[in-house]
Scaffold this motif. Structure first.
Motif, mmCIF file in Angstrom:
data_model
loop_
_atom_site.group_PDB
_atom_site.id
_atom_site.type_symbol
_atom_site.label_atom_id
_atom_site.label_comp_id
_atom_site.label_asym_id
_atom_site.label_seq_id
_atom_site.Cartn_x
_atom_site.Cartn_y
_atom_site.Cartn_z
ATOM 1 N N ARG A 193 0.853 -1.197 0.000
ATOM 2 C CA ARG A 193 0.000 0.000 0.000
ATOM 3 C C ARG A 193 0.885 1.242 0.000
ATOM 4 N NH1 ARG A 193 -2.605 -1.391 5.531
ATOM 5 N NH2 ARG A 193 -0.382 -1.779 5.794
ATOM 6 N N LEU A 194 0.704 2.087 -0.987
ATOM 7 C CA LEU A 194 1.569 3.244 -1.170
ATOM 8 C C LEU A 194 0.858 4.536 -0.786
ATOM 9 C CD1 LEU A 194 3.168 2.369 -4.636
ATOM 10 C CD2 LEU A 194 4.078 1.904 -2.352
ATOM 11 N N GLY A 195 1.606 5.429 -0.178
ATOM 12 C CA GLY A 195 1.107 6.760 0.133
ATOM 13 C C GLY A 195 1.948 7.798 -0.574
ATOM 14 N N THR A 196 1.370 8.933 -0.842
ATOM 15 C CA THR A 196 2.088 10.032 -1.478
ATOM 16 C C THR A 196 1.399 11.342 -1.106
ATOM 17 O OG1 THR A 196 2.947 10.859 -3.586
ATOM 18 C CG2 THR A 196 0.742 9.950 -3.613
ATOM 19 N N VAL A 197 2.006 12.442 -1.509
ATOM 20 C CA VAL A 197 1.462 13.773 -1.217
ATOM 21 C C VAL A 197 0.824 14.328 -2.488
ATOM 22 C CG1 VAL A 197 1.988 16.105 -0.416
ATOM 23 C CG2 VAL A 197 3.199 14.132 0.554
ATOM 24 N N ALA A 198 -0.356 14.842 -2.364
ATOM 25 C CA ALA A 198 -1.122 15.313 -3.521
ATOM 26 C C ALA A 198 -0.359 16.351 -4.332
ATOM 27 C CB ALA A 198 -2.450 15.899 -3.051
ATOM 28 N N PHE A 247 4.475 9.795 -10.222
ATOM 29 C CA PHE A 247 5.297 8.602 -10.399
ATOM 30 C C PHE A 247 4.486 7.338 -10.132
ATOM 31 C CE2 PHE A 247 7.810 5.363 -8.146
ATOM 32 C CZ PHE A 247 8.642 4.962 -9.174
ATOM 33 N N ILE A 248 3.725 7.320 -9.046
ATOM 34 C CA ILE A 248 2.925 6.142 -8.705
ATOM 35 C C ILE A 248 1.892 5.867 -9.796
ATOM 36 C CG2 ILE A 248 1.247 5.224 -7.074
ATOM 37 C CD1 ILE A 248 2.771 6.589 -4.856
ATOM 38 N N GLN A 249 1.324 6.942 -10.347
ATOM 39 C CA GLN A 249 0.369 6.761 -11.442
ATOM 40 C C GLN A 249 1.060 6.200 -12.682
ATOM 41 O OE1 GLN A 249 -2.399 10.124 -12.086
ATOM 42 N NE2 GLN A 249 -1.612 10.979 -10.176
ATOM 43 N N ASP A 250 2.261 6.706 -12.973
ATOM 44 C CA ASP A 250 2.987 6.287 -14.176
ATOM 45 C C ASP A 250 3.375 4.814 -14.141
ATOM 46 O OD1 ASP A 250 2.766 8.788 -15.259
ATOM 47 O OD2 ASP A 250 4.785 9.444 -14.683
ATOM 48 N N ILE A 251 3.766 4.317 -12.960
ATOM 49 C CA ILE A 251 4.199 2.920 -12.891
ATOM 50 C C ILE A 251 3.012 1.967 -12.747
ATOM 51 C CG2 ILE A 251 6.435 3.533 -11.885
ATOM 52 C CD1 ILE A 251 5.371 2.461 -9.193
ATOM 53 N N TYR A 309 -2.324 12.108 0.363
ATOM 54 C CA TYR A 309 -2.483 12.954 1.541
ATOM 55 C C TYR A 309 -2.190 14.414 1.187
ATOM 56 C CZ TYR A 309 -2.340 8.379 3.727
ATOM 57 O OH TYR A 309 -2.601 7.081 4.051
ATOM 58 N N PRO A 310 -2.881 15.340 1.845
ATOM 59 C CA PRO A 310 -2.655 16.761 1.543
ATOM 60 C C PRO A 310 -1.276 17.245 1.956
ATOM 61 C CG PRO A 310 -4.184 16.503 3.384
ATOM 62 C CD PRO A 310 -3.982 15.143 2.814
ATOM 63 N N VAL A 311 -0.743 16.697 3.045
ATOM 64 C CA VAL A 311 0.589 17.085 3.529
ATOM 65 C C VAL A 311 1.356 15.839 3.950
ATOM 66 C CG1 VAL A 311 -0.050 19.429 4.260
ATOM 67 C CG2 VAL A 311 -0.334 17.512 5.841
ATOM 68 N N SER A 312 2.677 15.952 3.979
ATOM 69 C CA SER A 312 3.517 14.788 4.260
ATOM 70 C C SER A 312 3.305 14.231 5.668
ATOM 71 C CB SER A 312 4.986 15.145 4.054
ATOM 72 O OG SER A 312 5.384 16.191 4.922
ATOM 73 N N THR A 313 3.016 15.103 6.630
ATOM 74 C CA THR A 313 2.840 14.620 8.004
ATOM 75 C C THR A 313 1.650 13.664 8.124
ATOM 76 O OG1 THR A 313 1.650 16.687 8.467
ATOM 77 C CG2 THR A 313 3.966 16.560 9.161
ATOM 78 N N LEU A 362 5.822 5.575 1.965
ATOM 79 C CA LEU A 362 5.467 6.929 1.555
ATOM 80 C C LEU A 362 6.458 7.352 0.477
ATOM 81 C CD1 LEU A 362 3.738 9.519 2.036
ATOM 82 C CD2 LEU A 362 5.546 10.267 3.625
ATOM 83 N N ILE A 363 5.962 7.588 -0.730
ATOM 84 C CA ILE A 363 6.810 7.991 -1.858
ATOM 85 C C ILE A 363 6.821 9.515 -1.923
ATOM 86 C CG2 ILE A 363 7.275 7.722 -4.306
ATOM 87 C CD1 ILE A 363 7.281 5.110 -2.650
ATOM 88 N N TYR A 364 8.027 10.083 -1.822
ATOM 89 C CA TYR A 364 8.135 11.550 -1.726
ATOM 90 C C TYR A 364 9.538 11.951 -2.169
ATOM 91 C CZ TYR A 364 6.646 16.012 0.438
ATOM 92 O OH TYR A 364 6.250 17.301 0.682
ATOM 93 N N ASP A 365 9.761 13.254 -2.300
ATOM 94 C CA ASP A 365 11.069 13.755 -2.732
ATOM 95 C C ASP A 365 12.167 13.367 -1.756
ATOM 96 O OD1 ASP A 365 10.122 15.073 -5.030
ATOM 97 O OD2 ASP A 365 9.445 16.756 -3.811
ATOM 98 N N LEU A 366 13.358 13.107 -2.291
ATOM 99 C CA LEU A 366 14.495 12.676 -1.472
ATOM 100 C C LEU A 366 14.788 13.603 -0.293
ATOM 101 C CD1 LEU A 366 17.860 11.179 -2.550
ATOM 102 C CD2 LEU A 366 17.886 13.363 -1.365
#
Length: 260
Positions: A145-150, A157-161, A170-174, A188-192
């Motif tokens: 199950r993957l999470g990401t920030v809107a 990226f998650i959509q592309d793969i 989620y609206p914010v990373s927290t 949680l997939i997010y910027d490095l």
């Protein structure tokens, strides 16, 4: 009185925070005396507000570039969507806000030499480290199950793969971190920079970053095409940081675990 002034000065140096210069101050002086930096403050550790002041990696860079060019720093806080239009209209001189170099943006603006390699990485629970090596194949497992920030590159990226598992936005990373801790998502997939920062902040709660880049991006500063002098100064400033060996340590002050 002198001692009080010295204490106030030291406080601002130690805090690593910069406040906004007022428009009245700029109008009273020659505009050429200022380096007007466009910055969005919703992305720790790149740029964010702390104690009512703007701080982060880009603020440290902005302060250094202002000193390098012999100008006074004016931070102009802007919504992310207004950064490029404000630059092109001359409201700011440079965008220093963790901007990724893209071909589409190159049609409008010029970029400095990249100061940092970035991309998407996964933030996971330490107890799950044997399940993930950080590669794309892990994320294609229907059970993950993957999470990401809107609205972020991670979301695209998650959509592309075409990830097969459940996807939460989620609206914010927290909010994503909370879901990860509560085992509602597995990664949680997010910027490095942001995920390394979050891994450091929540290390005591068992979160760790993976170290394989899922995408590769370069962060740089954006400048108007007609401002070649500032572009040259920005590149020379970066060269000086690299030559003296100060670039990577400066980044690591704000981005824990970062390795070029």
């Amino acid at each position: 009185m002198k001692n009080l002034t010295l204490l106030v000065f030291l406080f601002f140096i130690i805090s690593g925070c910069t406040s906004l210069v007022s428009e009245k101050t700029v109008k009273k002086e020659n505009l050429n005396n200022f380096l007007r930096v466009g910055i969005s403050t919703n992305s720790p550790p790149i740029a964010y507000r702390q104690g009512g002041k703007i701080t982060g990696l880009e603020v440290s860079f902005a302060e250094g570039l202002a000193r390098f060019t012999g100008k006074k720093l004016k931070l102009v806080q802007l919504p992310w969507k207004d950064q490029i239009s404000s630059l092109l209209r001359g409201k700011i001189d440079i965008i220093m806000s963790g901007m990724t170099i893209t071909e589409l943006r190159r049609y409008q603006i010029r970029f400095s030499t990249p100061y940092m390699v970035s991309g998407q990485i996964a933030l996971i629970r330490r107890t799950d480290r044997n399940r993930f090596d950080g590669s794309i194949s892990d994320l294609l497992n229907p059970q993950v199950r993957l999470g990401t920030v809107a609205g972020t590159t991670g979301d695209l990226f998650i959509q592309d793969i075409k990830a097969k598992g459940a996807r939460k936005i989620y609206p914010v990373s927290t909010d994503g971190v909370k879901a990860l801790l509560e085992k509602k998502i597995d990664a949680l997939i997010y910027d490095l920079p942001q995920n390394l920062y979050l891994a450091s902040k929540y290390a005591d709660k068992g979160l760790i970053p993976t170290h394989i880049l899922l995408t590769k991006e370069s962060l740089a500063w954006a400048i108007r095409p007609d401002n070649g002098n500032l572009l040259e100064n920005a590149n020379n400033y970066l060269k000086s940081l690299t030559r003296t060996g100060n670039l990577v340590p400066l980044i690591q002050q704000w981005v824990p675990y970062y390795q070029p």
